[in-house]
Design a protein around this motif. Structure first.
Motif, PDB file in Angstrom:
ATOM      1  N   GLN A  68      12.569 -16.108 -58.151  1.00  0.00           N
ATOM      2  CA  GLN A  68      12.374 -14.824 -58.647  1.00  0.00           C
ATOM      3  C   GLN A  68      11.522 -14.694 -59.727  1.00  0.00           C
ATOM      4  O   GLN A  68      10.538 -14.039 -59.980  1.00  0.00           O
ATOM      5  N   THR A  69      11.448 -15.981 -60.507  1.00  0.00           N
ATOM      6  CA  THR A  69      10.386 -15.984 -61.806  1.00  0.00           C
ATOM      7  C   THR A  69       9.169 -16.429 -61.286  1.00  0.00           C
ATOM      8  O   THR A  69       8.138 -15.954 -61.641  1.00  0.00           O
ATOM      9  N   ARG A  70       9.252 -17.040 -60.207  1.00  0.00           N
ATOM     10  CA  ARG A  70       7.881 -17.482 -59.518  1.00  0.00           C
ATOM     11  C   ARG A  70       7.225 -16.501 -58.655  1.00  0.00           C
ATOM     12  O   ARG A  70       5.956 -16.398 -59.004  1.00  0.00           O
ATOM     13  N   ASN A  71       8.019 -15.709 -58.221  1.00  0.00           N
ATOM     14  CA  ASN A  71       7.429 -14.822 -57.276  1.00  0.00           C
ATOM     15  C   ASN A  71       6.706 -13.434 -58.494  1.00  0.00           C
ATOM     16  O   ASN A  71       5.971 -12.936 -58.162  1.00  0.00           O
ATOM     17  N   ARG A  72       7.753 -13.308 -59.335  1.00  0.00           N
ATOM     18  CA  ARG A  72       7.127 -12.373 -60.376  1.00  0.00           C
ATOM     19  C   ARG A  72       5.838 -12.699 -61.078  1.00  0.00           C
ATOM     20  O   ARG A  72       4.819 -11.863 -61.161  1.00  0.00           O
ATOM     21  N   ALA A  73       5.887 -13.903 -61.446  1.00  0.00           N
ATOM     22  CA  ALA A  73       4.442 -14.445 -61.865  1.00  0.00           C
ATOM     23  C   ALA A  73       3.316 -14.430 -61.073  1.00  0.00           C
ATOM     24  O   ALA A  73       2.246 -14.153 -61.375  1.00  0.00           O
ATOM     25  N   THR A  74       3.781 -14.707 -59.575  1.00  0.00           N
ATOM     26  CA  THR A  74       2.755 -14.757 -58.785  1.00  0.00           C
ATOM     27  C   THR A  74       1.959 -13.110 -58.499  1.00  0.00           C
ATOM     28  O   THR A  74       0.864 -12.918 -58.374  1.00  0.00           O
ATOM     29  N   ILE A  75       3.127 -12.171 -58.704  1.00  0.00           N
ATOM     30  CA  ILE A  75       2.661 -10.573 -58.373  1.00  0.00           C
ATOM     31  C   ILE A  75       1.743 -10.549 -59.366  1.00  0.00           C
ATOM     32  O   ILE A  75       0.941  -9.730 -59.359  1.00  0.00           O
ATOM     33  N   LEU A  76       2.227 -10.763 -60.783  1.00  0.00           N
ATOM     34  CA  LEU A  76       1.491 -10.473 -62.107  1.00  0.00           C
ATOM     35  C   LEU A  76       0.060 -11.046 -61.875  1.00  0.00           C
ATOM     36  O   LEU A  76      -0.989 -10.309 -62.204  1.00  0.00           O
ATOM     37  N   GLU A  77      -0.176 -12.345 -61.682  1.00  0.00           N
ATOM     38  CA  GLU A  77      -1.359 -12.850 -61.398  1.00  0.00           C
ATOM     39  C   GLU A  77      -2.386 -12.006 -60.446  1.00  0.00           C
ATOM     40  O   GLU A  77      -3.550 -11.807 -60.739  1.00  0.00           O
ATOM     41  N   ALA A  78      -1.660 -11.833 -59.293  1.00  0.00           N
ATOM     42  CA  ALA A  78      -2.431 -10.922 -58.263  1.00  0.00           C
ATOM     43  C   ALA A  78      -2.788  -9.708 -58.722  1.00  0.00           C
ATOM     44  O   ALA A  78      -3.990  -9.161 -58.374  1.00  0.00           O
TER      45      ALA A  78
ATOM     46  N   ALA B  31      -0.230  -6.941 -53.136  1.00  0.00           N
ATOM     47  CA  ALA B  31       0.892  -7.590 -52.180  1.00  0.00           C
ATOM     48  C   ALA B  31       0.191  -8.765 -51.161  1.00  0.00           C
ATOM     49  O   ALA B  31       0.538  -9.864 -51.181  1.00  0.00           O
ATOM     50  N   GLN B  32      -0.991  -8.292 -50.549  1.00  0.00           N
ATOM     51  CA  GLN B  32      -1.889  -9.320 -49.945  1.00  0.00           C
ATOM     52  C   GLN B  32      -2.437 -10.238 -50.690  1.00  0.00           C
ATOM     53  O   GLN B  32      -2.308 -11.390 -50.428  1.00  0.00           O
ATOM     54  N   SER B  33      -2.749  -9.939 -52.042  1.00  0.00           N
ATOM     55  CA  SER B  33      -3.219 -10.884 -52.890  1.00  0.00           C
ATOM     56  C   SER B  33      -2.337 -11.960 -53.206  1.00  0.00           C
ATOM     57  O   SER B  33      -2.598 -13.262 -53.541  1.00  0.00           O
ATOM     58  N   ALA B  34      -0.997 -11.616 -53.345  1.00  0.00           N
ATOM     59  CA  ALA B  34      -0.029 -12.288 -53.816  1.00  0.00           C
ATOM     60  C   ALA B  34       0.618 -13.181 -52.655  1.00  0.00           C
ATOM     61  O   ALA B  34       1.543 -14.127 -52.908  1.00  0.00           O
ATOM     62  N   GLY B  35       0.215 -12.774 -51.524  1.00  0.00           N
ATOM     63  CA  GLY B  35       0.861 -13.364 -50.408  1.00  0.00           C
ATOM     64  C   GLY B  35       2.329 -13.128 -49.926  1.00  0.00           C
ATOM     65  O   GLY B  35       3.189 -13.791 -49.403  1.00  0.00           O
TER      66      GLY B  35
END
Length: 207
Positions: free
Chosen positions: A11-21, A40-44
């Motif tokens: 969850q921590t990793r996904n949240r960081a990925t979403i914020l970066e995207a 979502a597409q940019s975050a994969g």
């Protein structure tokens, strides 16, 4: 009241990925031009997966702005009232220029928010940011009144620092095109030291 359970590693990793995207998409397209599908597409990730973490585009934008404001305010908070005035102000100029160099997307995101009338950041601007600026302006005014720097309008000095440092991030494409792709930052730092050093100089007539 039930405590919020700690996030798992995923969850921590996904949240960081979403914020970066989201930062990338919002900075390039603005709030109105960005969509959750693009983020979502940019975050994969799938859009439903994104919505598990952030219920709306606005909630995601606010989360980024909250993180950004901590980053944005830090250099001004670090201005030391007990320090040497000229060096404290020039250090603030250099820190703001470093932010443009190292965080250009964040600068453009904030600029886009302001250009839209700051609908999601107004409370912070009128509250925490204004209080901090007023506090540091009082420090600068006291330095000026004591003859430790030249006569300046402290609020407009801070506005000028913002304008001359953030330009390099907010208008990066224009700056680099005009300079033929040359890194503008080394010369910019030397130039801004010279400009603000002259502004802060104490008149010989006053000594």
């Amino acid at each position: 009241m039930t405590d919020t359970p700690p996030r798992t590693r995923i969850q921590t990793r996904n949240r960081a990925t979403i914020l970066e995207a989201a930062l990338e998409v919002f900075a390039s397209r603005g709030f109105r031009g960005a969509t959750l599908d693009q983020i979502a597409q940019s975050a994969g990730l799938s859009k439903p997966n994104l919505l598990y973490y952030f219920r709306s585009k606005e909630a995601l934008h606010i989360a980024i702005l909250e993180d950004l404001m901590d980053l944005w305010l830090a250099p001004l908070r670090e201005m030391d009232p007990e320090g040497e005035p000229r060096e404290e102000i020039l250090r603030y100029v250099r820190r703001k220029l470093d932010m443009s160099r190292n965080h250009p997307r964040e600068s453009r995101l904030f600029a886009n928010e302001i250009l839209q009338g700051a609908p999601r950041a107004r409370s912070v601007i009128e509250g925490e940011l204004k209080t901090l600026v007023d506090d540091k302006a009082a420090v600068i005014a006291a330095w000026s009144a004591a003859g430790r720097i030249g006569p300046v309008d402290p609020h407009h000095l801070i506005f000028s620092i913002w304008a001359l440092t953030q330009h390099y991030a907010d208008f990066e494409v224009q700056v680099r095109a005009i300079m033929g792709g040359t890194d503008p930052y080394p010369a910019a730092e030397a130039w801004l030291d010279r400009v603000f050093g002259a502004v802060l100089e104490i008149s010989r007539d006053a000594t």
